[in-house]
Scaffold this motif. Structure first.
Motif, PDB file in Angstrom:
ATOM      1  N   LEU A  89       0.822  -1.205   0.000  1.00 38.12           N
ATOM      2  CA  LEU A  89       0.000   0.000   0.000  1.00 38.12           C
ATOM      3  C   LEU A  89       0.857   1.258   0.000  1.00 38.12           C
ATOM      4  CD1 LEU A  89      -2.800  -1.012   2.542  1.00 38.12           C
ATOM      5  CD2 LEU A  89      -3.028  -0.785   0.067  1.00 38.12           C
ATOM      6  N   GLU A  90       1.934   1.195   0.782  1.00 39.50           N
ATOM      7  CA  GLU A  90       2.840   2.347   0.843  1.00 39.50           C
ATOM      8  C   GLU A  90       3.526   2.555  -0.495  1.00 39.50           C
ATOM      9  OE1 GLU A  90       6.905   3.054   3.225  1.00 39.50           O
ATOM     10  OE2 GLU A  90       5.138   2.906   4.535  1.00 39.50           O
ATOM     11  N   ARG A  91       3.949   1.450  -1.125  1.00 41.45           N
ATOM     12  CA  ARG A  91       4.600   1.544  -2.433  1.00 41.45           C
ATOM     13  C   ARG A  91       3.645   2.104  -3.480  1.00 41.45           C
ATOM     14  NH1 ARG A  91       5.564  -3.501  -3.115  1.00 41.45           N
ATOM     15  NH2 ARG A  91       3.752  -3.871  -4.474  1.00 41.45           N
ATOM     16  N   ASP A  92       2.382   1.608  -3.428  1.00 40.31           N
ATOM     17  CA  ASP A  92       1.381   2.102  -4.387  1.00 40.31           C
ATOM     18  C   ASP A  92       1.080   3.579  -4.146  1.00 40.31           C
ATOM     19  OD1 ASP A  92       1.261  -0.424  -5.436  1.00 40.31           O
ATOM     20  OD2 ASP A  92      -0.621  -0.977  -4.436  1.00 40.31           O
ATOM     21  N   ALA A  93       1.051   3.960  -2.856  1.00 41.97           N
ATOM     22  CA  ALA A  93       0.778   5.361  -2.523  1.00 41.97           C
ATOM     23  C   ALA A  93       1.903   6.264  -3.023  1.00 41.97           C
ATOM     24  CB  ALA A  93       0.610   5.511  -1.012  1.00 41.97           C
ATOM     25  N   ALA A  96       1.548   6.510  -6.728  1.00 42.50           N
ATOM     26  CA  ALA A  96       0.450   7.413  -7.082  1.00 42.50           C
ATOM     27  C   ALA A  96       0.840   8.859  -6.824  1.00 42.50           C
ATOM     28  CB  ALA A  96      -0.796   7.055  -6.278  1.00 42.50           C
ATOM     29  N   MET A  97       1.549   9.081  -5.706  1.00 44.03           N
ATOM     30  CA  MET A  97       1.963  10.437  -5.370  1.00 44.03           C
ATOM     31  C   MET A  97       2.960  10.968  -6.394  1.00 44.03           C
ATOM     32  SD  MET A  97       3.382  11.786  -1.677  1.00 44.03           S
ATOM     33  CE  MET A  97       4.870  10.805  -1.740  1.00 44.03           C
ATOM     34  N   GLN A  98       3.852  10.092  -6.849  1.00 37.57           N
ATOM     35  CA  GLN A  98       4.858  10.524  -7.812  1.00 37.57           C
ATOM     36  C   GLN A  98       4.281  10.770  -9.194  1.00 37.57           C
ATOM     37  OE1 GLN A  98       7.770   7.373  -7.359  1.00 37.57           O
ATOM     38  NE2 GLN A  98       8.969   8.565  -5.893  1.00 37.57           N
ATOM     39  N   ASP A 180       3.570  16.831   1.356  1.00 34.38           N
ATOM     40  CA  ASP A 180       3.043  15.466   1.303  1.00 34.38           C
ATOM     41  C   ASP A 180       4.150  14.446   1.534  1.00 34.38           C
ATOM     42  OD1 ASP A 180       0.457  16.195   0.807  1.00 34.38           O
ATOM     43  OD2 ASP A 180       0.647  16.100  -1.374  1.00 34.38           O
ATOM     44  N   ASP A 181       3.832  13.394   2.276  1.00 35.05           N
ATOM     45  CA  ASP A 181       4.767  12.288   2.433  1.00 35.05           C
ATOM     46  C   ASP A 181       3.997  11.001   2.657  1.00 35.05           C
ATOM     47  OD1 ASP A 181       4.983  11.295   5.478  1.00 35.05           O
ATOM     48  OD2 ASP A 181       4.532  13.436   5.458  1.00 35.05           O
ATOM     49  N   ARG A 186       9.045  11.777   1.131  1.00 34.39           N
ATOM     50  CA  ARG A 186       8.436  12.954   0.508  1.00 34.39           C
ATOM     51  C   ARG A 186       8.489  12.866  -1.004  1.00 34.39           C
ATOM     52  NH1 ARG A 186       8.569  18.591   3.610  1.00 34.39           N
ATOM     53  NH2 ARG A 186       8.017  17.846   5.698  1.00 34.39           N
ATOM     54  N   LEU A 187       7.413  13.350  -1.619  1.00 34.15           N
ATOM     55  CA  LEU A 187       7.368  13.418  -3.069  1.00 34.15           C
ATOM     56  C   LEU A 187       8.425  14.375  -3.592  1.00 34.15           C
ATOM     57  CD1 LEU A 187       6.025  13.197  -5.911  1.00 34.15           C
ATOM     58  CD2 LEU A 187       4.427  14.956  -5.188  1.00 34.15           C
TER      59      LEU A 187
END
Length: 421
Positions: A89-93, A96-98, A180-181, A186-187
Motif C-alpha cells: 500500500l505504501e509503495r502504491d501510494a 500514485a503520489m509521484q 506530502d509524504d 516525501r514526493l
C-alpha cells in the motif's frame, strides 16, 4: 507435496474448493475452485503480530517456480516484522503520489486553501495560460531548467508582471506538494522555482504610482457635478450608478471589490458609517461617511431602489452585486480626458490624505491595510478616530474644485450641504 507445474495441471476440480500445500515453500498453497480456477495462496504471520493471507497469482499465468519465489520473499518480509500488505500500500501510494500532475496538485491545493472566488479564478486563469503545457505533467518532473526557460519565455512574451505572478503561484502549489509524504518519504524535497532566486533572476515588478493630481480631480468633479448633471443631451453614456461607484472609490479609498459588494444593511445613515464585509485581509472594514460619501450613497439609494435590490450597486440583469464597471470607467475616462484605473483612485486617496497632514498609521487604517498591531482590533470602537481622515480628504478634493468663496461656505456647517447639492 512439492508444487510443480505438472502436478498442478493434474489437480482436478471438485464440487467444493480445496487447497494443496507446497512442502518446498512454507506458507505456499494452491487453491482449486469448482470452476477449475487455480490460485496461489501465501499464509504467514508477521513477527510479533497478526497473520496475513495473500493471493499472489493464478496458474498457469504464474508458474510454480515463480510462485515459490514470491512466497519466499513474502515470508522473509513477515519474519523481519514487515507487513507485506502495508508495504504494498505504501509503495502504491508513493507511486500514485509521484504520478500526481500539476492539475491534480492544484485541485488539492484549492480544496485545502480557503481562497476567495476571485483569487481562485485568477489562479485558474494563470495556470490555463502560462502553464497549459504542464497541466498533465507529473509535478516531480518539473525541473529547474523548465522553470528558468518558461519564466524567460513568459517574461518576454507576456510581460514581467505576468511572469512574476505566475511563478509565485506555481511556487505556492509546489510548496504545498512538498508537505506530502508517505511513510516519511516525501514526493518533493526542493522547489524548482527556487532556481529563479538562486540565479538572481530579476523578479521585481515596477509599482504603479499613478494618482490623480489636483487638476484631474477638479475635472472629474466638474464632470460629475456640473457637466454630467446639467447637460441637456448627454452623449457620454455615463450612468448614475457608474459615476457614483467611481466617486465612492475616490472619496473612500476602498478597494473596488469592497465598494461593489456593499449591501444596504451595512450602510447606516444615522451613524454615518458603512461596513465592507469579507475584505481582502479577512476583517470587516468600517468607513465613516464624509459629506460627499453620504450624498453619493443617498443618490445611489434612489438608483438601487428602482430594482428593489439589497445591493448598493446591483447588477443590471438578475440579482447580486455588479461586477467591475469597466465600460463605465472607459466612458468616464473618455468624457473627462483623464486616463486612470480604479486602483489609481485608492492611491489618490492615500496621496492627498498624506499631503493634508494625515498620519501614516491613520491612512493605513483608513485603507484597511493589514497590520500586526493589536490596536487594529479596536477600530470598531474608535470609528470616530477615523472620521477626520475622510473629512480631510473630502475638504482637500473640494478645495481643488471650488473657488475660495464656495470653499469658505463649505467650511460653514450650516452651508456645507447645499454646496454639494
Amino acid at each position: 507435496m512439492k508444487l510443480t507445474d505438472a502436478k498442478i495441471n493434474d489437480l482436478q476440480a471438485k464440487d467444493e474448493e480445496y487447497r494443496v500445500k507446497c512442502t518446498k515453500a512454507p506458507g505456499l498453497s494452491i487453491k482449486v475452485m469448482p470452476s477449475g480456477r487455480k490460485s496461489f495462496i501465501v499464509d504467514g504471520r508477521i513477527k510479533g503480530g497478526r497473520t496475513r493471507r495473500f493471493t499472489i497469482g493464478t496458474h498457469p499465468s504464474l508458474s510454480a517456480s515463480d510462485a515459490r519465489e514470491k512466497a519466499q520473499h513474502l515470508m522473509s518480509m513477515m519474519q523481519r516484522g514487515e507487513d507485506p500488505k502495508e508495504v504494498r500500500l505504501e509503495r502504491d501510494a508513493i507511486k500514485a503520489m509521484q504520478s500526481k500532475t500539476l492539475a491534480t496538485t492544484f485541485k488539492e491545493f484549492l480544496s485545502v486553501r480557503n481562497l476567495k472566488p476571485k483569487t481562485v479564478k485568477d489562479y485558474q486563469g494563470t495556470l490555463n495560460t502560462v502553464f497549459a503545457a504542464w497541466l498533465n505533467k507529473p509535478i516531480n518532473k518539473i525541473t529547474r531548467k523548465d522553470v528558468t526557460d518558461l519564466f524567460v519565455d513568459t517574461r518576454d512574451n507576456r510581460g514581467q508582471a505576468t511572469a512574476v505572478k505566475a511563478f509565485r503561484i506555481l511556487s505556492a502549489i509546489i510548496n504545498f506538494a512538498k508537505a506530502d509524504d508517505v511513510g516519511g518519504v516525501r514526493l518533493l524535497t526542493e522547489n524548482p522555482v527556487d532556481v529563479l532566486k538562486e540565479k538572481r533572476v530579476d523578479r521585481k515588478v515596477r509599482q504603479r504610482d499613478r494618482y490623480l493630481d489636483e487638476t484631474e480631480i477638479e475635472k472629474l468633479m466638474q464632470f460629475d457635478l456640473v457637466e454630467r448633471t446639467f447637460h441637456q443631451k448627454p452623449t457620454h453614456g455615463v450612468s448614475d450608478q457608474g459615476m457614483n461607484y467611481v466617486m465612492l472609490v475616490l472619496f473612500t479609498g476602498m478597494r473596488k471589490g469592497e465598494v461593489a459588494n456593499l449591501k444596504w444593511e451595512d450602510v447606516d445613515f444615522k451613524k454615518k458609517t458603512i461596513v465592507a464585509r469579507n475584505t481582502k485581509n479577512g476583517s470587516d472594514h468600517y468607513v465613516p461617511m464624509s459629506k460627499m460619501i453620504q450624498w453619493k450613497l443617498e443618490t445611489q439609494k434612489k438608483v438601487s431602489d428602482l430594482k428593489g435590490s439589497a445591493w448598493v450597486f446591483p447588477r443590471r440583469l438578475g440579482d447580486g452585486p455588479m461586477t467591475e464597471p469597466k465600460s463605465q470607467l472607459a466612458r468616464i475616462c473618455k468624457a473627462t480626458g483623464i486616463k486612470f484605473r480604479l486602483h489609481d483612485l485608492r492611491r489618490t486617496f492615500a496621496t492627498h490624505a498624506t499631503r493634508a497632514g494625515t498620519s501614516y498609521e491613520l491612512i493605513q487604517k483608513a485603507l484597511n491595510h493589514k497590520s500586526g498591531s493589536v490596536t487594529n482590533s479596536y477600530i470598531i470602537g474608535n470609528i470616530d478616530m477615523m472620521r477626520p481622515v475622510f473629512d480631510t480628504v473630502f475638504l482637500a478634493y473640494s478645495k481643488m474644485y471650488l473657488d475660495d468663496e464656495d470653499y469658505e461656505r463649505l467650511l460653514d456647517p450650516e452651508g456645507s450641504h447645499e454646496i454639494i447639492e
